[in-house]
Scaffold this active site. Structure first.
Site, mmCIF file in Angstrom:
data_model
loop_
_atom_site.group_PDB
_atom_site.id
_atom_site.type_symbol
_atom_site.label_atom_id
_atom_site.label_comp_id
_atom_site.label_asym_id
_atom_site.label_seq_id
_atom_site.Cartn_x
_atom_site.Cartn_y
_atom_site.Cartn_z
ATOM 1 N N ARG A 27 18.360 0.462 18.759
ATOM 2 C CA ARG A 27 19.670 0.800 19.321
ATOM 3 C C ARG A 27 20.310 1.983 18.598
ATOM 4 N NH1 ARG A 27 21.859 -3.588 22.213
ATOM 5 N NH2 ARG A 27 23.990 -3.164 21.589
ATOM 6 N N TRP A 75 26.670 1.590 14.146
ATOM 7 C CA TRP A 75 26.611 2.968 14.653
ATOM 8 C C TRP A 75 28.053 3.446 14.644
ATOM 9 C CZ3 TRP A 75 27.766 5.489 19.547
ATOM 10 C CH2 TRP A 75 27.109 6.713 19.707
ATOM 11 N N LYS A 490 14.703 15.916 27.225
ATOM 12 C CA LYS A 490 13.716 15.256 26.366
ATOM 13 C C LYS A 490 13.462 16.091 25.120
ATOM 14 C CE LYS A 490 13.581 12.042 27.337
ATOM 15 N NZ LYS A 490 14.198 11.402 28.470
HETATM 16 O O1 M6R Z 1 20.635 2.728 29.616
HETATM 17 P P1 M6R Z 1 20.954 3.895 30.496
HETATM 18 O O2 M6R Z 1 19.837 4.283 31.388
HETATM 19 O O3 M6R Z 1 22.218 3.688 31.274
HETATM 20 O O4 M6R Z 1 21.195 5.099 29.505
HETATM 21 C C1 M6R Z 1 21.639 6.336 29.967
HETATM 22 C C2 M6R Z 1 21.459 7.411 28.923
HETATM 23 O O5 M6R Z 1 22.195 7.092 27.766
HETATM 24 C C3 M6R Z 1 19.992 7.619 28.550
HETATM 25 O O6 M6R Z 1 19.203 7.935 29.656
HETATM 26 C C4 M6R Z 1 19.860 8.759 27.511
HETATM 27 O O7 M6R Z 1 20.212 9.981 28.083
HETATM 28 C C5 M6R Z 1 18.451 8.807 26.927
HETATM 29 N N1 M6R Z 1 18.501 9.039 25.520
HETATM 30 C C6 M6R Z 1 17.618 9.901 27.505
HETATM 31 O O8 M6R Z 1 16.336 9.935 26.981
#
Ligand code: M6R
Length: 613
Positions: A27, A75, A490
């Protein structure tokens, strides 16, 4: 994002909690701590900045005995990462100890009132006010659970809380509002955690606490109460994940393991949902009649980060298959822009975790205006799946790496299925088109495998040519424009290299000014109706000295004449290509980050599940 763990049972708690906290590391966190209630009722807290290994060193040889405990990975939101700001937090007497995930929005006013009443604060956190608030309530309310819920009623914001108290040995109180919390049940004791992987080695039976609910947890009992403290019977969910599924299985990083899991993950997301006889699609948990669907005049899709990029691909699919306007918004914008929504609107949220605060708020905003809410989500029992009118699960399995990979391709797979489902329901998609899409989808898992078998090494090799560069551009067109955005995201999140994604046609309107021999450009040039246009775009870049890494269809010799390096994907219909073009952009980010020595699974400043605004 903060992670909570707690245990009341027959065994010594310290080792169990350290293990549970490690399982929440994905997390993202900057400090960690535990608090253990000894047999004499005295609670000992150990907390420190940095990794859980620091905490392990801190408690080594300290003979921390006790079978009731809470733990936390923090965090930082209020106050920098430090030993003092690490949870658990205590009241003035040290008799009440708290772990918290979420944000207390009225912490400043509570803090000044409590300080004026004589409370001494030892941290800058919003959480510490809860411990002191509870200390005051406990002076007149001796029932621990009632005192906790009374204190919680004065809090504004979001919280999942785990609380122990010296005067109530062998008891752990849990309460939640807008932050996730699960209770694990076992013969050796009971657990709380922010997420299921923390309790998986100990039990497969969990209860999901809902907003406003609280629980009194003892070693041999778990009682759950509604917001008026009426005892309620909760469903016990059986988790089918194997604990090893949540481990790395020999891969150097979760990200690489999860990239390799995409063949199976996409296969499982499609599994049982396509009827090959009539090329129709059905979902286990989601069913709308043609009559119901007829009333929807507009679709909004909203999400964050990678899930937002999946929505951008979804827009192409849904508008093409349904002939209904479909708008896509970043959830943190959507929630505040007062979008024109009513009961003729269908709002689709996409989320891996189902807990992302902005996406959840956007969904709630849509629901409050009368829209039908449908969520595409990976985590069973998450808040979004419980609150949405309809749910389509992606079956990606637990995604641990902060960079989303397999969840993304499964979100895309679910969106293709949804397009066929709605298209057939509405009668806007001819059977032939549905057949082409469903048959093409079923072939994708093997193409993912073929790509990984044949092109991973080549992609790794290409990374060596570029890992020292400081800026990257990603370009694509049509359904692969969102993939340019995703490739850039990414790369930046795992390698910390600055990267931008653009629709190729935009290059001449500004970004082409950036191009020189120091600028690698990842161009998605697969065979499609925009292929010739993409060739012209990369020629323009080449003419200006740019270095081109092309993602092309195997057998494409034209692109190879222009590009500096080429990664080949198997041939695939253009509309389905985003699932395949995802893999090279993920691998490029992975191998470049590896060469730069980055913390790939837990990039700096990032959290896997962003449950605060
Ligand atoms: O859990 P979620 O799909 O709602 O999360 C959304 C974004 O926080 C998540 O996709 C984030 O951008 C990732 N780190 C991308 O790799």
């Amino acid at each position: 994002m903060c992670g909570i763990a707690g245990y009341v049972g027959k065994k010594q708690a310290a080792a169990i909690l350290i293990d549970s906290l490690k399982r929440l590391e994905y997390r993202g966190y900057d400090s960690a701590g535990i608090a253990i209630a000894g047999d004499n009722g005295k609670i000992t807290r150990k907390r420190c900045k940095g990794k859980i290994s620091n905490l392990e060193k801190l408690i080594r040889g300290k003979n921390l005995k006790g079978t009731t405990a809470v733990g936390h990975t923090r965090w930082a939101t209020h106050g920098c990462p430090s030993d003092e700001n690490a949870h658990p937090h205590a009241d003035c007497s040290g008799r009440t100890v708290i772990v918290h995930n979420g944000i207390i929005e009225n912490h400043a006013s509570l803090r000044s009132a409590l300080s004026a009443a004589g409370h001494k604060f030892n941290s800058e956190t919003d959480t510490e006010v809860i411990a002191h608030l509870l200390e005051d309530v406990l002076k007149s309310e001796k029932d621990f659970l009632k005192a906790v819920t009374s204190a919680a009623s004065k809090l504004e914001g979001s919280y999942a809380l785990g609380i122990i108290n010296s005067d109530n040995p062998g008891e752990l109180i849990a309460v939640r509002k807008d932050s996730p919390l699960v209770i694990g049940l076992s013969a050796d004791g009971n657990f709380i955690a922010s997420d299921v992987p923390a309790v998986l080695p100990y039990t497969k039976e969990v209860i999901y606490l809902e907003d406003g609910q609280s629980a009194r947890i003892k070693k041999d009992s778990v009682e759950v109460f509604d917001s008026s403290l009426k005892k309620i019977k909760k469903k016990i969910s059986k988790i089918t994940w194997d604990p090893v599924t949540a481990e790395k299985q020999g891969y150097r990083h979760f990200m690489l393991k999860e990239i390799h899991e995409q063949q199976r993950a996409v296969q499982e997301t499609l599994l049982g949902r396509i009827n090959r006889g009539d090329s129709s699609v059905s979902f286990e948990d989601f069913n709308l009649t043609a009559k119901d669907f007829k009333k929807y005049k507009k679709i909004f899709m909203t999400a964050c980060g990678t899930a937002y990029h999946a929505c951008l691909v979804g827009k192409f699919l849904l508008e093409d298959g349904l002939k209904i306007p479909c708008e896509v918004d970043i959830a943190s914008e959507f929630r505040y822009r007062n979008p024109p929504i009513d009961d003729t609107t269908l709002v689709i949220t996409v989320s891996q975790s189902g807990e992302t605060a902005d996406t959840l708020a956007a969904m709630r905003e849509a629901a409050s205006k009368g829209a039908y809410t449908l969520t595409i989500c990976n985590v069973l029992g998450s808040t979004m799946t419980r609150e949405a009118d309809g749910v389509i699960y992606t079956h990606a399995g637990p995604e641990i790496g902060v960079a989303s990979t397999k969840a993304f391709t499964c979100q895309l797979a679910a969106l293709y299925l949804l397009t066929v489902y709605f298209g057939r329901l509405r009668g806007s998609m001819p059977v032939k088109q549905a057949r082409e899409m469903t048959e093409g989808l079923l072939k994708l898992p093997l193409k993912i495998k073929k790509f990984l078998d044949e092109q991973e090494q080549a992609t790794e090799k290409i990374s060596h040519n570029y890992f020292k560069k400081n800026d990257f551009l990603y370009i694509g067109r049509h359904v692969n424009y969102p993939l340019a955005l995703e490739g850039a995201l990414k790369l930046k999140e795992t390698s910390y290299i600055h990267a931008e994604g653009y629709p190729s046609g935009e290059m001449k309107h500004g970004p082409i000014a950036l191009v020189d021999e120091e600028m690698p450009i990842v161009a998605i040039v697969n065979k499609s109706f925009v292929y010739e246009k993409m060739l012209s775009n990369i020629q323009e870049i080449k003419a200006r000295g740019g270095k081109i890494i092309a993602i092309a269809t195997e057998g494409d010799t034209e692109t190879a004449k222009i590009a500096d390096d080429v990664i080949y994907i198997p041939e695939v219909p253009e509309i389905l290509s985003p699932i395949l073009t995802s893999i090279p952009v993920q691998l490029l980010a992975y191998y470049i980050s590896l060469l730069r020595g980055c913390d790939i699974d837990q990039p700096r400043n990032l959290a896997k599940s962003v449950t605060v605004e």
